[in-house]
Design a protein around this motif. Structure first.
Motif, PDB file in Angstrom:
ATOM      1  N   THR A  22       0.853  -1.177   0.000  1.00  5.58           N
ATOM      2  CA  THR A  22       0.000   0.000   0.000  1.00  5.58           C
ATOM      3  C   THR A  22       0.893   1.232   0.000  1.00  5.58           C
ATOM      4  N   VAL A  23       0.284   2.415  -0.042  1.00  4.84           N
ATOM      5  CA  VAL A  23       1.063   3.643  -0.121  1.00  4.84           C
ATOM      6  C   VAL A  23       1.906   3.864   1.130  1.00  4.84           C
ATOM      7  N   ASP A  24       1.456   3.309   2.270  1.00  2.00           N
ATOM      8  CA  ASP A  24       2.226   3.478   3.513  1.00  2.00           C
ATOM      9  C   ASP A  24       3.127   2.281   3.815  1.00  2.00           C
ATOM     10  N   GLY A  25       3.238   1.363   2.856  1.00  2.00           N
ATOM     11  CA  GLY A  25       4.196   0.271   2.999  1.00  2.00           C
ATOM     12  C   GLY A  25       3.648  -1.032   3.533  1.00  2.00           C
ATOM     13  N   PHE A  26       2.350  -1.112   3.852  1.00  2.00           N
ATOM     14  CA  PHE A  26       1.790  -2.379   4.339  1.00  2.00           C
ATOM     15  C   PHE A  26       1.761  -3.383   3.190  1.00  2.00           C
ATOM     16  N   GLN A  27       2.114  -4.635   3.497  1.00  2.00           N
ATOM     17  CA  GLN A  27       2.109  -5.706   2.505  1.00  2.00           C
ATOM     18  C   GLN A  27       1.141  -6.810   2.905  1.00  2.00           C
ATOM     19  N   PRO A  28       0.575  -7.513   1.919  1.00  2.00           N
ATOM     20  CA  PRO A  28      -0.316  -8.632   2.231  1.00  2.00           C
ATOM     21  C   PRO A  28       0.355  -9.612   3.191  1.00  2.00           C
ATOM     22  N   GLY A  29      -0.444 -10.082   4.171  1.00  4.37           N
ATOM     23  CA  GLY A  29       0.086 -11.002   5.167  1.00  4.37           C
ATOM     24  C   GLY A  29       0.659 -10.308   6.387  1.00  4.37           C
ATOM     25  N   GLY A  30       0.688  -8.975   6.368  1.00  6.70           N
ATOM     26  CA  GLY A  30       1.211  -8.231   7.508  1.00  6.70           C
ATOM     27  C   GLY A  30       0.261  -8.227   8.690  1.00  6.70           C
ATOM     28  N   ASP A  31       0.643  -7.527   9.750  1.00  4.49           N
ATOM     29  CA  ASP A  31      -0.135  -7.477  10.994  1.00  4.49           C
ATOM     30  C   ASP A  31      -1.246  -6.443  10.853  1.00  4.49           C
ATOM     31  N   ALA A  32      -2.451  -6.924  10.527  1.00  5.26           N
ATOM     32  CA  ALA A  32      -3.577  -6.019  10.292  1.00  5.26           C
ATOM     33  C   ALA A  32      -4.032  -5.340  11.582  1.00  5.26           C
ATOM     34  N   GLU A  33      -3.964  -6.043  12.699  1.00  5.71           N
ATOM     35  CA  GLU A  33      -4.392  -5.444  13.959  1.00  5.71           C
ATOM     36  C   GLU A  33      -3.475  -4.278  14.336  1.00  5.71           C
ATOM     37  N   ALA A  34      -2.172  -4.459  14.173  1.00  5.63           N
ATOM     38  CA  ALA A  34      -1.228  -3.374  14.445  1.00  5.63           C
ATOM     39  C   ALA A  34      -1.460  -2.214  13.480  1.00  5.63           C
ATOM     40  N   LEU A  35      -1.804  -2.520  12.226  1.00  3.21           N
ATOM     41  CA  LEU A  35      -2.089  -1.476  11.245  1.00  3.21           C
ATOM     42  C   LEU A  35      -3.311  -0.668  11.664  1.00  3.21           C
ATOM     43  N   ALA A  36      -4.365  -1.374  12.145  1.00  2.00           N
ATOM     44  CA  ALA A  36      -5.564  -0.685  12.584  1.00  2.00           C
ATOM     45  C   ALA A  36      -5.257   0.266  13.741  1.00  2.00           C
ATOM     46  N   ALA A  37      -4.447  -0.197  14.676  1.00  2.00           N
ATOM     47  CA  ALA A  37      -4.071   0.650  15.810  1.00  2.00           C
ATOM     48  C   ALA A  37      -3.280   1.864  15.337  1.00  2.00           C
ATOM     49  N   GLU A  38      -2.391   1.648  14.387  1.00  2.00           N
ATOM     50  CA  GLU A  38      -1.569   2.752  13.867  1.00  2.00           C
ATOM     51  C   GLU A  38      -2.417   3.808  13.167  1.00  2.00           C
ATOM     52  N   LEU A  39      -3.446   3.351  12.434  1.00  2.00           N
ATOM     53  CA  LEU A  39      -4.271   4.268  11.657  1.00  2.00           C
ATOM     54  C   LEU A  39      -5.498   4.758  12.413  1.00  2.00           C
ATOM     55  N   GLY A  40      -5.722   4.241  13.630  1.00  2.00           N
ATOM     56  CA  GLY A  40      -6.897   4.643  14.401  1.00  2.00           C
ATOM     57  C   GLY A  40      -8.198   4.071  13.859  1.00  2.00           C
ATOM     58  N   GLU A  41      -8.115   2.921  13.215  1.00  2.00           N
ATOM     59  CA  GLU A  41      -9.296   2.265  12.658  1.00  2.00           C
ATOM     60  C   GLU A  41      -9.842   1.248  13.657  1.00  2.00           C
ATOM     61  N   PRO A  42     -11.161   1.006  13.630  1.00  2.00           N
ATOM     62  CA  PRO A  42     -11.742   0.046  14.581  1.00  2.00           C
ATOM     63  C   PRO A  42     -11.246  -1.370  14.339  1.00  2.00           C
ATOM     64  N   TRP A  43     -11.193  -2.152  15.410  1.00  2.00           N
ATOM     65  CA  TRP A  43     -10.775  -3.559  15.328  1.00  2.00           C
ATOM     66  C   TRP A  43     -11.662  -4.380  16.241  1.00  2.00           C
ATOM     67  N   LEU A  44     -12.419  -5.322  15.659  1.00  2.00           N
ATOM     68  CA  LEU A  44     -13.353  -6.148  16.422  1.00  2.00           C
ATOM     69  C   LEU A  44     -12.826  -7.545  16.677  1.00  2.00           C
ATOM     70  N   ASP A  45     -11.853  -7.988  15.891  1.00  2.00           N
ATOM     71  CA  ASP A  45     -11.274  -9.319  16.024  1.00  2.00           C
ATOM     72  C   ASP A  45     -12.336 -10.400  15.926  1.00  2.00           C
ATOM     73  N   ASN A  46     -13.225 -10.254  14.945  1.00  2.00           N
ATOM     74  CA  ASN A  46     -14.315 -11.209  14.780  1.00  2.00           C
ATOM     75  C   ASN A  46     -14.203 -12.020  13.492  1.00  2.00           C
ATOM     76  N   GLY A  47     -13.069 -11.931  12.840  1.00  2.00           N
ATOM     77  CA  GLY A  47     -12.894 -12.671  11.592  1.00  2.00           C
ATOM     78  C   GLY A  47     -13.434 -11.960  10.378  1.00  2.00           C
ATOM     79  N   TYR A  48     -13.993 -10.743  10.560  1.00  2.00           N
ATOM     80  CA  TYR A  48     -14.533  -9.977   9.436  1.00  2.00           C
ATOM     81  C   TYR A  48     -14.014  -8.546   9.427  1.00  2.00           C
ATOM     82  N   ASP A  49     -12.913  -8.323  10.093  1.00  2.00           N
ATOM     83  CA  ASP A  49     -12.370  -6.963  10.154  1.00  2.00           C
ATOM     84  C   ASP A  49     -11.871  -6.508   8.795  1.00  2.00           C
TER      85      ASP A  49
END
Length: 241
Positions: free
Chosen positions: A164-191
């Motif tokens: 992505t434009v900020d350097g995230f690659q497929p397979g990376g840590d999506a939960e850490a990305l959400a925290a970094e970007l201030g996006e919601p995280w439900l951890d329900n398998g559909y984030d």
């Protein structure tokens, strides 16, 4: 000297004078050389144009297009998601060095019919929403553009990076990305984590927190293998079922 000899000498001198005079009039003969024809110029070899796709070092997934970037970071080619699927097939086949597997999917209650083109690490989906509209059955709304891309691998082909434009690659840590970007995280398998959003394409819909615009999303959907895939375009600002 006798008169006879004097007369002969005078005649010889006169004859010599005539010869010298004639030689002076016409000039001495000059040597001539044949001029060799000039050699034909050697045509210079024409430069063979280089397909910019072959210089790609990274594919950057943007909200409304893919950008193909070379090793210096320069964008050498871009493809809008509104381009024909055939253009993506050529580009991605060049990047991966393989032809895609093709599968047809009929319409469902929630999705239009589509054609999927699959290479190792990436799926291109070409929906056929216009077929539903032409049949008078109604459309599915402004869900996406002509095609969508879904990357599950961090590199394609011979080491072409996907990011992505900020350097995230497929397979990376999506939960850490959400925290970094201030996006919601439900951890329900559909984030879904919204990574980058383009310009609005219409008014923001009531009851939705996000603007009506195309975005790049990181999907953690378990039904897709929960591999934190990079997906675009996705409109977070409209209702999805």
């Amino acid at each position: 000297m006798s008169d006879v000899l004097r007369s002969a000498s005078a005649a010889s001198a006169a004859a010599l004078a005539v010869v010298l005079a004639l030689t002076g009039c016409f000039g001495a003969p000059t040597a001539t050389t044949e001029t060799e024809p000039s050699a034909e110029p050697t045509p210079s070899a024409e430069a063979v144009p280089v397909d910019p796709i072959t210089t790609t070092a990274a594919i950057v997934v943007r909200p409304e297009q893919l950008e193909f970037v070379d090793a210096s970071g320069a964008v050498v080619h871009s493809l809008s998601y509104d381009a024909e699927a055939a253009e993506f097939v050529v580009a991605l086949s060049t990047i991966t060095g393989a032809e895609p597997e093709q599968a047809e999917h009929p319409a469902s209650m929630e999705t239009p019919p589509r054609t999927d083109y699959t290479w190792p690490g990436v799926i291109l989906s070409d929906d056929h929403e216009e077929e539903i509209s032409d049949n008078g059955l109604g459309g599915y709304g402004p869900i996406d553009m002509n095609v969508s891309v879904n990357f599950g691998a961090a590199t394609l082909g011979d080491g072409v990076v996907v990011r992505t434009v900020d350097g995230f690659q497929p397979g990376g840590d999506a939960e850490a990305l959400a925290a970094e970007l201030g996006e919601p995280w439900l951890d329900n398998g559909y984030d879904q984590v919204r990574v980058e959003t383009g310009e609005p394409i219409g008014p923001q819909q009531a009851g939705h927190d996000y603007e009506n615009a195309y975005s790049v999303a990181v999907n953690t959907w378990e039904w897709q293998g929960a591999s934190n895939r990079v997906f675009a375009p996705w409109n977070f600002g409209i209702g999805h079922v």
